[in-house]
Motif scaffolding. Structure first.
Motif, PDB file in Angstrom:
ATOM      1  N   LEU A 135      47.413  39.328   6.910  1.00 25.86           N
ATOM      2  CA  LEU A 135      47.870  38.776   8.200  1.00 25.86           C
ATOM      3  C   LEU A 135      48.342  37.335   8.051  1.00 25.86           C
ATOM      4  N   ASP A 136      49.407  37.026   8.738  1.00 25.71           N
ATOM      5  CA  ASP A 136      50.020  35.689   8.739  1.00 25.71           C
ATOM      6  C   ASP A 136      50.809  35.399   7.465  1.00 25.71           C
ATOM      7  N   CYS A 145      47.397  46.820  11.582  1.00 24.77           N
ATOM      8  CA  CYS A 145      47.662  45.412  11.252  1.00 24.77           C
ATOM      9  C   CYS A 145      46.436  44.735  10.615  1.00 24.77           C
ATOM     10  N   LYS A 185      51.245  36.153  12.676  1.00 28.06           N
ATOM     11  CA  LYS A 185      50.652  37.441  13.079  1.00 28.06           C
ATOM     12  C   LYS A 185      50.903  37.751  14.553  1.00 28.06           C
TER      13      LYS A 185
END
Ligand SMILES: Cc1cc2nc3c(=O)[nH]c(=O)nc-3n(C[C@H](O)[C@H](O)[C@H](O)COP(=O)(O)OP(=O)(O)OC[C@H]3O[C@@H](n4cnc5c(N)ncnc54)[C@H](O)[C@@H]3O)c2cc1C
Length: 485
Positions: free
Chosen positions: A475-476, A471, A481
């Motif tokens: 991210l987001d 991950c 996330k």
């Protein structure tokens, strides 16, 4: 590979047109080859360093804005490798400007049709958002033209995928990488609407695997190179601004144009009263009484321009405008001036929103054709009730208008937020999408949840984890996330 870490210098990479503040990263990494990028990604993956991919930074949803870790900027992977009339395709690196590809293609009598009008967008950014543009009315979105992608995966493995190479379905959902690693993609449960959309991962039963990487917003891989389809350039384009005294007339005019088979229309764009005022600020010849406008482009390759103009003239007068209130461009140079003028509208709105200091409340909603008028009436009623300042413009030909709510105070910003959510709910209830071309980024999670539910977002998080188990990428973007935990 260039690495920048001076805070003042890298500050630019922490912005796009979303007005999201507070972006930060430790460094900006600028690879000059795919193998340099691959080595960097191996290291980042091993150290679990978050990586945000940056294109031209013209996105509207904060998807290239980092919150920690490193930025990978594609600006030095900017070679045009081949533009071939024989193959009707171009091969370019991801950091090539869309504008540059458009110009190289046109120099050879070809057309790259997926143009988001913003001249500084990169090819990689437009693939990662499945961008459209005014001309997608005739030609469709970016996805349709992606023939082959070269990518670096989150763990640094290089992977090339051609259209037609791998198909995914509910029974067969694996992608085998050159290293032998098999990615087993969890089959999602959501169903995409049957209209243009860039809301989260593309998934259909029996789909081409390449489509999963178009519109992925830098969350599944870093695109380094693409082969893109081209079409023959029309030998003549007539373009025009038609001004109307009533917004209804502009809308009914469009409805009729869409049904008119004798025309070969490339684009039809709508501008409401606020957008016409913006135009007026840039050009003093906008008719004083105009409260709405339509911009259209017509391919006249196989048509007599005079006969075509007669037909347009009839349509224009049937909807209470006239050729006196119409501007027409026949030459490429004059059409360019019109296109710049059309582009100045979103630019001016973005400037105004930026100056206001509030986050952007700009919809990217499209609905099925038979629901379009219902959506427009809903907007109108909502603005009558709330009195919020707004401007509506965009791709009316595809039932896709950008509604920009322009708050001037914190109270109005709260009302704008609430209203945007109401618009999303209404659009979804009509079978529409909440993101037709800009993607979700960090700004529109809540609307994606309206569209696909928490379950749909969890399904997307599972898909992401299959490609990027540590991950680290984007991210987001698309979903919060926290769903990866
Ligand atoms: C005035 C204005 C008008 C616009 N009009 C339109 C329009 O008509 N139609 C339209 O579709 N859009 C429009 N846009 C939005 C914008 O131009 C598009 O979203 C464009 O596709 C973004 O490209 P970019 O290179 O700037 O990407 P960025 O903003 O830098 O990034 C966008 C996303 O792509 C990802 N990304 C970038 N490069 C890669 C890569 N190589 N590999 C993997 N992921 C990558 C990023 O991580 C991010 O998630 C407009 C924007 C402005 C400012």
């Amino acid at each position: 590979m260039i690495i920048k870490s001076d805070k003042d210098i890298i500050q630019n990479y922490f912005e796009d047109t979303s007005n999201i503040r507070g972006g930060h990263a430790d460094e900006v990494v600028i690879p000059e080859s795919s193998s340099e990028l691959a080595s960097f990604m191996k290291e980042a993956n091993a150290g679990r360093t978050p990586v945000t991919v940056s294109g031209g930074g013209t996105g509207t949803t904060g998807s290239r804005i980092p919150f920690g870790g490193a930025v990978v900027s594609m600006e030095r992977l900017n070679r045009t490798i081949d533009v071939s009339a024989a193959k009707m395709s171009a091969t370019v690196e991801a950091g090539v400007l869309v504008e540059e590809l458009k110009d190289s293609a046109e120099g050879r009598g070809l057309f790259y049709t997926s143009h988001p009008t913003e001249k500084t967008a990169f090819i990689g950014g437009t693939i990662a958002t499945n961008a459209s543009g005014a001309r997608s009315f005739k030609y469709g979105p970016t996805r349709k033209y992606v023939k082959r992608l070269k990518m670096v995966m989150a763990d640094g493995e290089e992977f090339e995928l051609s259209r037609g190479q791998i198909f995914l379905s509910k029974d067969k959902h694996e992608i085998k990488l050159p290293s032998g690693r098999v990615i087993d993609i969890p089959v999602p449960r959501y169903r995409m609407p049957n209209i243009k959309s860039s809301a989260g991962y593309f998934w259909k039963d029996c789909m081409d695997a390449i489509d999963l990487f178009v519109g992925q917003e830098g969350t599944l891989s870093v695109i380094t190179e693409a082969e893109l389809g081209l079409v023959t350039k029309p030998s003549g384009i007539l373009s025009s601004f038609v001004f109307f005294k009533e917004e209804e007339d502009a809308i009914s005019f469009t409805e009729e144009v869409k049904k008119e088979n004798a025309l070969d229309v490339l684009s039809i764009e709508y501008f409401d009263r606020g957008a016409v005022d913006t135009l007026r600020g840039r050009n003093k010849n906008v008719p004083a009484a105009a409260l709405a406008a339509i911009f259209f482009e017509q391919d006249v390759t196989r048509k007599d321009p005079d006969a075509v103009m007669d037909l347009w003239g009839e349509l224009i007068s049937r909807h209470n405008s006239s050729l006196d209130d119409t501007w027409v461009a026949m030459s490429e140079k004059d059409s360019g001036v019109f296109l710049d003028l059309r582009h100045s509208i979103p630019d001016a709105i973005n400037d105004r929103i930026k100056r206001s200091g509030f986050k952007k409340f700009s919809t990217d909603i499209a609905v099925p054709g038979n629901k379009f008028l219902e959506m427009v009436f809903y907007y109108r009623q909502a603005f009558n009730e709330t009195g919020l300042s707004h401007t509506i413009f965009g791709h009316i030909g595809e039932n896709h208008l950008h509604v920009n709510i322009l708050p001037g105070s914190q109270k109005e910003a709260e009302a704008a937020k609430k209203l945007s959510l109401e618009f999303a709910k209404k659009a979804v209830s009509l079978g529409g999408t909440i993101a037709a071309e800009h993607g979700i980024g960090k700004l529109k999670h809540e609307y994606l949840e309206v569209m696909y539910g928490r379950e749909g977002m969890m399904d997307m998080a599972r898909i992401k984890k299959a490609f990027d188990p540590n991950c680290i990428l984007g991210l987001d973007n698309i979903f919060p996330k926290e769903l990866l935990a």
